[in-house]
Design a protein around this motif. Structure first.
Motif, PDB file in Angstrom:
ATOM      1  N   GLU A  88      41.744  32.013  49.157  1.00 21.06           N
ATOM      2  CA  GLU A  88      43.135  31.931  48.704  1.00 21.06           C
ATOM      3  C   GLU A  88      43.438  33.041  47.699  1.00 21.06           C
ATOM      4  O   GLU A  88      44.452  33.716  47.781  1.00 21.06           O
ATOM      5  CB  GLU A  88      43.372  30.580  48.002  1.00 21.06           C
ATOM      6  CG  GLU A  88      43.410  29.404  48.937  1.00 21.06           C
ATOM      7  CD  GLU A  88      44.750  29.291  49.639  1.00 21.06           C
ATOM      8  OE1 GLU A  88      45.785  29.416  48.964  1.00 21.06           O
ATOM      9  OE2 GLU A  88      44.751  29.115  50.867  1.00 21.06           O
ATOM     10  N   GLY A  89      42.511  33.177  46.750  1.00 21.34           N
ATOM     11  CA  GLY A  89      42.683  34.200  45.722  1.00 21.34           C
ATOM     12  C   GLY A  89      42.668  35.593  46.334  1.00 21.34           C
ATOM     13  O   GLY A  89      43.452  36.459  45.972  1.00 21.34           O
TER      14      GLY A  89
ATOM     15  N   PHE B 166      43.481  36.467  49.395  1.00 21.49           N
ATOM     16  CA  PHE B 166      44.733  36.732  50.113  1.00 21.49           C
ATOM     17  C   PHE B 166      45.866  37.039  49.135  1.00 21.49           C
ATOM     18  O   PHE B 166      46.679  37.933  49.360  1.00 21.49           O
ATOM     19  CB  PHE B 166      45.113  35.560  51.021  1.00 21.49           C
ATOM     20  CG  PHE B 166      46.454  35.734  51.671  1.00 21.49           C
ATOM     21  CD1 PHE B 166      46.675  36.763  52.575  1.00 21.49           C
ATOM     22  CD2 PHE B 166      47.518  34.895  51.352  1.00 21.49           C
ATOM     23  CE1 PHE B 166      47.926  36.951  53.154  1.00 21.49           C
ATOM     24  CE2 PHE B 166      48.768  35.081  51.927  1.00 21.49           C
ATOM     25  CZ  PHE B 166      48.970  36.108  52.821  1.00 21.49           C
ATOM     26  N   TYR B 167      45.895  36.297  48.056  1.00 23.71           N
ATOM     27  CA  TYR B 167      46.940  36.515  47.039  1.00 23.71           C
ATOM     28  C   TYR B 167      46.881  37.954  46.527  1.00 23.71           C
ATOM     29  O   TYR B 167      47.898  38.646  46.464  1.00 23.71           O
ATOM     30  CB  TYR B 167      46.728  35.521  45.902  1.00 23.71           C
ATOM     31  CG  TYR B 167      47.876  35.430  44.918  1.00 23.71           C
ATOM     32  CD1 TYR B 167      49.115  34.930  45.296  1.00 23.71           C
ATOM     33  CD2 TYR B 167      47.707  35.828  43.597  1.00 23.71           C
ATOM     34  CE1 TYR B 167      50.158  34.824  44.386  1.00 23.71           C
ATOM     35  CE2 TYR B 167      48.742  35.730  42.676  1.00 23.71           C
ATOM     36  CZ  TYR B 167      49.969  35.224  43.086  1.00 23.71           C
ATOM     37  OH  TYR B 167      50.991  35.129  42.178  1.00 23.71           O
ATOM     38  N   LEU B 168      45.680  38.407  46.179  1.00 28.34           N
ATOM     39  CA  LEU B 168      45.530  39.776  45.670  1.00 28.34           C
ATOM     40  C   LEU B 168      45.910  40.807  46.739  1.00 28.34           C
ATOM     41  O   LEU B 168      46.589  41.789  46.462  1.00 28.34           O
ATOM     42  CB  LEU B 168      44.093  40.018  45.200  1.00 28.34           C
ATOM     43  CG  LEU B 168      43.622  39.189  44.000  1.00 28.34           C
ATOM     44  CD1 LEU B 168      42.151  39.462  43.715  1.00 28.34           C
ATOM     45  CD2 LEU B 168      44.455  39.500  42.773  1.00 28.34           C
ATOM     46  N   ARG B 169      45.464  40.562  47.961  1.00 27.59           N
ATOM     47  CA  ARG B 169      45.761  41.510  49.037  1.00 27.59           C
ATOM     48  C   ARG B 169      47.256  41.543  49.338  1.00 27.59           C
ATOM     49  O   ARG B 169      47.814  42.592  49.639  1.00 27.59           O
ATOM     50  CB  ARG B 169      44.969  41.152  50.291  1.00 27.59           C
ATOM     51  CG  ARG B 169      43.459  41.334  50.113  1.00 27.59           C
ATOM     52  CD  ARG B 169      42.700  40.942  51.358  1.00 27.59           C
ATOM     53  NE  ARG B 169      42.921  41.898  52.436  1.00 27.59           N
ATOM     54  CZ  ARG B 169      42.525  41.702  53.687  1.00 27.59           C
ATOM     55  NH1 ARG B 169      41.894  40.580  54.016  1.00 27.59           N
ATOM     56  NH2 ARG B 169      42.744  42.614  54.610  1.00 27.59           N
ATOM     57  N   SER B 170      47.901  40.390  49.261  1.00 27.32           N
ATOM     58  CA  SER B 170      49.336  40.342  49.553  1.00 27.32           C
ATOM     59  C   SER B 170      50.127  41.133  48.519  1.00 27.32           C
ATOM     60  O   SER B 170      51.298  41.434  48.727  1.00 27.32           O
ATOM     61  CB  SER B 170      49.832  38.896  49.585  1.00 27.32           C
ATOM     62  OG  SER B 170      49.996  38.412  48.267  1.00 27.32           O
TER      63      SER B 170
ATOM     64  N   PHE C  13      55.097  33.359  46.639  1.00 29.31           N
ATOM     65  CA  PHE C  13      54.412  32.179  47.172  1.00 29.31           C
ATOM     66  C   PHE C  13      55.066  30.868  46.742  1.00 29.31           C
ATOM     67  O   PHE C  13      55.550  30.736  45.622  1.00 29.31           O
ATOM     68  CB  PHE C  13      52.954  32.160  46.677  1.00 29.31           C
ATOM     69  CG  PHE C  13      52.033  33.083  47.412  1.00 29.31           C
ATOM     70  CD1 PHE C  13      52.329  34.441  47.553  1.00 29.31           C
ATOM     71  CD2 PHE C  13      50.829  32.602  47.958  1.00 29.31           C
ATOM     72  CE1 PHE C  13      51.460  35.298  48.209  1.00 29.31           C
ATOM     73  CE2 PHE C  13      49.954  33.454  48.614  1.00 29.31           C
ATOM     74  CZ  PHE C  13      50.272  34.792  48.745  1.00 29.31           C
TER      75      PHE C  13
ATOM     76  N   VAL D 237      48.741  31.339  43.461  1.00 29.43           N
ATOM     77  CA  VAL D 237      47.320  31.032  43.328  1.00 29.43           C
ATOM     78  C   VAL D 237      46.818  31.353  41.917  1.00 29.43           C
ATOM     79  O   VAL D 237      47.169  32.380  41.347  1.00 29.43           O
ATOM     80  CB  VAL D 237      46.512  31.853  44.369  1.00 29.43           C
ATOM     81  CG1 VAL D 237      45.033  31.533  44.288  1.00 29.43           C
ATOM     82  CG2 VAL D 237      47.034  31.587  45.773  1.00 29.43           C
TER      83      VAL D 237
END
Lengths: 425, 251
Positions: free
Chosen positions: A372-373, A375-379, B86, B90
């Motif tokens: 999750e983390g 993906f968040y950074l990559r997004s 989001f 996160v």
């Protein structure tokens, strides 16, 4: 009791390859240490505390060859104002070292110390205390055969850290160093250690902290991928004293760091932390034993390991609370971040408590990178590699934050970042 | 700006079709809203567009300024100008908010072949943007979203959006978990970013957010399709009558 034949043979072979140095005032301690080694035998694969780490290459008579690390890099702690003491393949290098003089601190070379020396009351003494209930034969071997080291006496607040630098220049060096540190009441010192030291390094440090004394210890072990090291620290704390130790380990085919801490005075504090990053042929073992033998003491163990490409991490951590050591506050956490399915983390947390009014907690976890983390950074535009690095640094942060001095934290983080970047290619 | 044509998406792990032919076109300078009942596929659409794992596109396409984004990595989509706020930001313990944002800004610049932003310029910019969103210095220093309240997390999303200056912003239920004041603050942040070159896709359950972020076009999504498209009045209709009438209409 007779030793098993295989252990007897290995011990005899190792002892036969070593010569007892002319130690002057330390001669008696050295001879006693030889007797301890003969009595215990050197570590074998069947020993309880060597179950997860193969001791054979640490015990065999000759050091396995270790190639020197080629990459250009600025040594760690380069930005820190410090008193440098340099050892090359385990031999003190006066040329490369600073003058061994600093306000409130006296430093003698083990090999040069005069016949009657304060260290006589400590050399091999704390190591001997640390042999019960768990044997640490490599440390006894060290006491007997150490060829060099420093004796550091701290009588007040030291103006800057003492920095022990271990250079490795010979592919087959087998170094045995023994340091003794005595921190007097109310005195304070920071000790830094870094460098690969030797193809095989056996290092022992005995530390006695008197009432109200403070010792900070920050170590960066690493570099040469083929080096081996077995280190042991024996620490005794008086009342209201403080000991805080942090070790970063990167690279090294085999590292065993033992930490034996005894809280003997009330209200003392001992924190030991470690972070390691291992890739491939890397085996790292933290073996910690903390004994609470006084009132209202606090101990913390925080160990984090990042492992990939088949690297192995081991943690054996024990908190022993003796009878009467009420109001003990003991905490232990060991965690691994496994970056693939080939790597492994082996943890053995132990609590042994003989007092009824104590708070002790322990935990151990293994996990993969948080998807999750990631993906968040990559997004947000951060590429997968750097994003993984960022999460890796974050994982290690809890251990690194155990270092009180923020500039030293930065040194360590910088080192980890460089390692991660290099691995990414 | 954003063109979605006949997009079909199923879950990778199970044979479940979520999007069943979505057609949508968001022009630069416009705000489009998507409303729809739970399970209609709104969040899936936002995740698929931003490149989250676990979804398989079985048919159709999505382009950003003519470029196919479905084959890009999430970071490439971000560098191309896509941003997803989001629904559940996160928490990333151990990574400072400021470090995170600076890394993100400079990663995108690097990917686009632009020069990295200097530390001084970055600080100046983030301080100004944070102030507008009532984000204090402490929140910038803390680890990303750790210990943030629901409102703080959403404000932090908008701050990221303001710093990254994307071309196409997707807001996934940014109003969920917000009280009226926090919603106003977030909406003000979004409105400040509205300009002729930027498109918005606002996903929401409720009309309330659309009082603050006035949409140009409203779409109703149900069962993996856009079933109706209209002006802002469509959102009011949903608010007053619920989705039942609309669903019945197309059934």
């Amino acid at each position: 009791m007779a030793l098993p034949q295989i252990k007897q043979d290995a011990t005899d072979a190792r002892l036969a390859a070593l010569t007892l140095p002319d130690g002057g005032w330390s001669d008696t301690a050295r001879q006693e240490a030889v007797a301890r080694v003969r009595n215990m035998g050197l570590p074998g694969a069947r020993d309880e505390y060597w179950k997860y780490t193969r001791p054979d290459t640490l015990v065999q008579p000759d050091a396995p060859k270790a190639a020197l690390f080629e990459a250009e890099e600025t040594p760690v702690f380069g930005e820190v104002d410090r008193l440098k003491i340099v050892f090359v393949d385990g031999v003190f290098d006066a040329e490369a070292s600073d003058d061994l003089a600093m306000e409130h601190v006296t430093i003698d070379r083990l090999a040069d110390a005069a016949d009657i020396h304060w260290a006589k009351d400590l050399y091999g003494v704390l190591e001997t205390r640390g042999q019960t209930p768990v044997h640490r034969p490599l440390a006894a071997l060290n006491t007997a055969f150490a060829t060099d080291g420093v004796l550091i006496h701290v009588t007040g607040k030291a103006p800057k850290p003492v920095s022990l630098i271990y250079r490795h220049e010979s592919e087959t060096s087998d170094a045995i160093l023994h340091h003794v540190v005595k921190v007097e009441s109310g005195a304070e010192l920071t000790i830094l250690e870094n460098g690969p030291a030797a193809a095989r390094f056996n290092k022992c440090m005995e530390i006695d902290i008197a009432d109200g004394g403070v010792l900070h210890h920050v170590r960066a072990q690493g570099r040469d991928p083929e080096r081996r090291a077995a280190t042991a620290m024996f620490v005794r704390l008086g009342s209201e004293s403080v000991f805080k130790s942090f070790t970063l380990t990167a690279n090294g085919v085999l590292t065993r760091n033992e930490m034996v801490v005894e809280l003997t005075g009330d209200d003392a504090i001992a924190h030991v932390a470690g972070a390691c990053v291992g890739d491939g042929d890397f085996h790292h073992d933290d073996t910690v034993f903390i004994t609470h033998d006084a009132l209202n003491c606090e101990s913390r163990q925080v160990f984090k390991k990042v492992l990939r490409n088949g690297a192995t991490g081991v943690f054996q951590g024990k908190i022993l609370v003796k009878e009467g050591a009420q109001k003990t506050d003991g905490y232990q956490i060991s965690q691994s971040l496994l970056l693939d399915e080939d790597s492994q983390f082996l943890a053995k947390p132990e609590l042994e408590i003989y007092a009824d009014d104590v708070a002790c907690s322990h935990g151990s976890t293994s996990g993969a990178i948080d998807e999750e983390g990631l993906f968040y950074l990559r997004s947000r535009g951060i590429e997968e590699g750097p994003a993984t690095d960022l999460l890796t640094l974050a994982f290690l942060a809890e251990a690194v934050m155990e270092i009180e001095d923020e500039s030293l934290q930065d040194e360590i983080n910088g080192r980890v970042e460089a390692w991660l970047t290099r691995r990414r290619g | 700006m954003l063109e979605i044509k006949n997009l079909h998406v199923k879950l990778e792990e199970e044979d479940k079709q979520i999007l069943k032919g979505v057609d949508l076109s968001v022009e630069a300078g416009k705000v489009h809203a998507i409303m729809g009942p739970n399970g209609s596929g709104k969040s899936t659409l936002s995740y698929v567009l931003s490149g989250r794992d676990g979804y398989e596109v079985t048919e159709g396409e999505a382009t950003l300024e003519g470029e196919d984004i479905l084959d890009m990595e999430p970071e490439e989509r971000a560098a191309a100008g896509l941003f997803l706020a989001f629904q559940y930001p996160v928490e990333i313990p151990g990574v400072g908010n400021m470090t995170f944002l600076r890394t993100a800004v400079n990663s995108q610049r690097k990917a686009r072949g632009e020069e990295e932003m200097s530390a001084a310029d970055f600080l100046k910019m983030i301080r100004a943007k944070a102030k507008e969103l009532k984000i204090d210095a402490d929140m910038l220093k803390r680890p990303v979203n750790v210990g943030f309240s629901g409102g703080e997390k959403k404000r932090n999303e908008i701050l990221q959006m303001a710093m990254l200056e994307p071309k196409m912003c997707i807001l996934d239920e940014t109003d969920s978990g917000l009280d009226v004041d926090a919603m106003k603050l977030v909406a003000d942040g979004v409105n400040a970013l509205r300009d002729a070159g930027r498109g918005f896709l606002v996903i929401t359950h409720y009309q309330r957010l659309l009082d603050h972020i006035k949409p140009d076009v409203v779409h109703i999504m149900a069962d993996g399709r856009i079933i109706k498209t209209g002006g802002p009045e469509l959102a009011l209709e949903v608010e007053n009558n619920g989705y039942a009438d609309l669903l019945a209409e197309v059934a």
